[in-house]
Design a protein around this motif. Sequence first.
Motif, PDB file in Angstrom:
ATOM      1  N   GLN A  69       0.862  -1.178   0.000  1.00  0.00           N
ATOM      2  CA  GLN A  69       0.000   0.000   0.000  1.00  0.00           C
ATOM      3  C   GLN A  69       0.896   1.225   0.000  1.00  0.00           C
ATOM      4  OE1 GLN A  69      -3.548   0.195   2.504  1.00  0.00           O
ATOM      5  NE2 GLN A  69      -2.877   2.205   3.255  1.00  0.00           N
ATOM      6  N   ILE A  70       0.568   2.189  -0.856  1.00  0.00           N
ATOM      7  CA  ILE A  70       1.335   3.431  -0.964  1.00  0.00           C
ATOM      8  C   ILE A  70       0.478   4.568  -0.423  1.00  0.00           C
ATOM      9  CG2 ILE A  70       2.600   4.977  -2.496  1.00  0.00           C
ATOM     10  CD1 ILE A  70       2.574   2.678  -4.588  1.00  0.00           C
ATOM     11  N   ASP A  71       0.965   5.235   0.611  1.00  0.00           N
ATOM     12  CA  ASP A  71       0.263   6.390   1.180  1.00  0.00           C
ATOM     13  C   ASP A  71       1.086   7.650   0.907  1.00  0.00           C
ATOM     14  OD1 ASP A  71      -1.923   4.964   2.408  1.00  0.00           O
ATOM     15  OD2 ASP A  71      -0.486   4.242   3.888  1.00  0.00           O
ATOM     16  N   ALA A 114       0.998  13.322  -7.423  1.00  0.00           N
ATOM     17  CA  ALA A 114       2.245  12.644  -7.057  1.00  0.00           C
ATOM     18  C   ALA A 114       2.078  11.132  -7.121  1.00  0.00           C
ATOM     19  CB  ALA A 114       2.676  13.074  -5.659  1.00  0.00           C
ATOM     20  N   LEU A 115       0.955  10.641  -6.616  1.00  0.00           N
ATOM     21  CA  LEU A 115       0.706   9.207  -6.624  1.00  0.00           C
ATOM     22  C   LEU A 115       0.572   8.669  -8.045  1.00  0.00           C
ATOM     23  CD1 LEU A 115       0.182   6.636  -5.010  1.00  0.00           C
ATOM     24  CD2 LEU A 115      -2.234   7.282  -4.884  1.00  0.00           C
ATOM     25  N   GLY A 129      -6.487  -0.529  -6.153  1.00  0.00           N
ATOM     26  CA  GLY A 129      -7.283   0.567  -5.604  1.00  0.00           C
ATOM     27  C   GLY A 129      -6.481   1.850  -5.666  1.00  0.00           C
ATOM     28  N   LEU A 130      -7.165   2.952  -5.998  1.00  0.00           N
ATOM     29  CA  LEU A 130      -6.496   4.256  -6.105  1.00  0.00           C
ATOM     30  C   LEU A 130      -7.511   5.302  -5.668  1.00  0.00           C
ATOM     31  CD1 LEU A 130      -3.846   5.631  -7.226  1.00  0.00           C
ATOM     32  CD2 LEU A 130      -5.105   5.979  -9.344  1.00  0.00           C
ATOM     33  N   TYR A 131      -7.226   5.983  -4.556  1.00  0.00           N
ATOM     34  CA  TYR A 131      -8.247   6.906  -4.067  1.00  0.00           C
ATOM     35  C   TYR A 131      -7.621   8.054  -3.280  1.00  0.00           C
ATOM     36  CZ  TYR A 131      -7.659   3.663  -0.112  1.00  0.00           C
ATOM     37  OH  TYR A 131      -7.148   2.863   0.870  1.00  0.00           O
ATOM     38  N   ALA A 160      -2.774   4.184  -2.843  1.00  0.00           N
ATOM     39  CA  ALA A 160      -2.897   3.154  -3.882  1.00  0.00           C
ATOM     40  C   ALA A 160      -2.579   1.804  -3.258  1.00  0.00           C
ATOM     41  CB  ALA A 160      -1.950   3.424  -5.041  1.00  0.00           C
ATOM     42  N   LYS A 161      -3.285   0.792  -3.704  1.00  0.00           N
ATOM     43  CA  LYS A 161      -3.014  -0.582  -3.308  1.00  0.00           C
ATOM     44  C   LYS A 161      -2.521  -1.335  -4.548  1.00  0.00           C
ATOM     45  CE  LYS A 161      -6.505  -0.578   0.368  1.00  0.00           C
ATOM     46  NZ  LYS A 161      -5.616  -0.752   1.519  1.00  0.00           N
ATOM     47  N   ILE A 162      -1.375  -1.995  -4.407  1.00  0.00           N
ATOM     48  CA  ILE A 162      -0.708  -2.658  -5.530  1.00  0.00           C
ATOM     49  C   ILE A 162      -0.490  -4.123  -5.187  1.00  0.00           C
ATOM     50  CG2 ILE A 162       1.345  -2.665  -7.013  1.00  0.00           C
ATOM     51  CD1 ILE A 162      -0.099  -0.019  -7.180  1.00  0.00           C
TER      52      ILE A 162
END
Length: 455
Positions: free
Chosen positions: A203-205, A228-229, A304-306, A324-326
């Motif tokens: 997960q990217i925060d 940026a994401l 997921g991207l939010y 984002a969830k990868i």
Amino acid sequence: MKKQVIQFLKDNRERHLQELEDFLKIPSISALSEYHDDTVRAAEWVQQELGNIGFHEAKVMESDGKPVVYGEYIADGNAPTVLVYGHYDVQPVDPVHLWDSEPFEPTIRDNKIYARGATDDKGQVFMHLKVMEAVISQDEKPPVNFKVLIEGEEEIGSPNLPKFAEENADMLKADLVVVSDSALVEKGKPTITYGLRGLAGIQIDVKGANSDLHSGEYGGGVVNPIHALVKIVDSFRDENNRIQVKDFYRDIPELSQDERDALAQVPFNEDKLKSDLGVSDLDGEEGYSYVERTSVRPTLEVNGLYGGFQGEGIKTVLPNEATAKITCRLVPDQNPDHIVEQLTQHVYDNAPKGVEVEVKPFDKGKPYVTPFDHPVIQKAAQAYETVYQNDTAYIRGGGSIPIVAELDRILEVPVVLMGFGLPDENLHAPNEHFHLENFDQGMETLAHYFYLLGE
């Protein structure tokens, strides 16, 4: 004796369906804590069923998570021992309004049984239970010994079963493991899944300012975390869909020509798939067929991207965070830990200035493969072909069952994946169902397989 076993299955079909419905009524959702008692109830149901069908031992055993059911029937110390693995837990049912019938009120329509868990995996576990019942009740000298390992956390990645298996390796000792938690490639086509992809996820925060900002006053002057994401996510793949993470492909051996030839024989209709999915084109890594891309090549997908305003209409804000969830599907010999490390470094290397970035690892599982010319695989193909009267397709599954690789490592015996579902049975989705044609033919196939192993 095999004929008596198969006749027993036919004679008791209606009773079996009623018992399956009882099993499917238990809402054993492992991902949601409010269903914990139901998962325990499902474990107890399996234990009681093992006792009913004549197992010498059947018990619910504690693990660090949901309970594990173990049972054994040892008929002959010199006969092969088969360990049947499966899971009694199921996926959540949301969105409920898309179901045509109640998820935990099994309904038979058009020779299909609809319920959560019907194909994944209660229906397929239940088939094994009934075949073992038939063999034990009809044959004074069964061809194989049976052991059963049914867990309650497969749908959340089996986090506690590897430790349980290691601590109980002597108890689980067998000559092979049989798993029915997969599908035929199409109706009437026997299919053996001789490999599964592994899994690695992060997960990217991304965090920007200490609160949402007015996009008129601050837009153009402060880094937008969503922008940026998006830059980070876009850096993962090139224009040919080749993954750009350093050393991502480092450990992957070349695919043998025999495997490519076998995969080329897997039935695939591109136009039908596009029509079924409602898409105009397919896509993927350049240089590989669709079947190869979805089975023997690794992937990196955004799940997921939010961030920012999600409600109706528009709210002119510059959001202060985005996520984002990868997940990556991995192939032999990729190491999930190494891949997570490389993903994490890639994110930090490509993070724009002006935002804070944090990477959190989550689901991990190793890939698995068994040579498809192994004798226990070939006997499984023989059993399929006897019943289905069609040649067997050999595939590597695109999905992941992390515990399969762990059982292979811990028990050091071949794992045979004999699935009887179909790709369109909505596992993990509303209106999950199981074709009763494969319920009937699958049990007959398993009976043939056990007797072939006994030879």
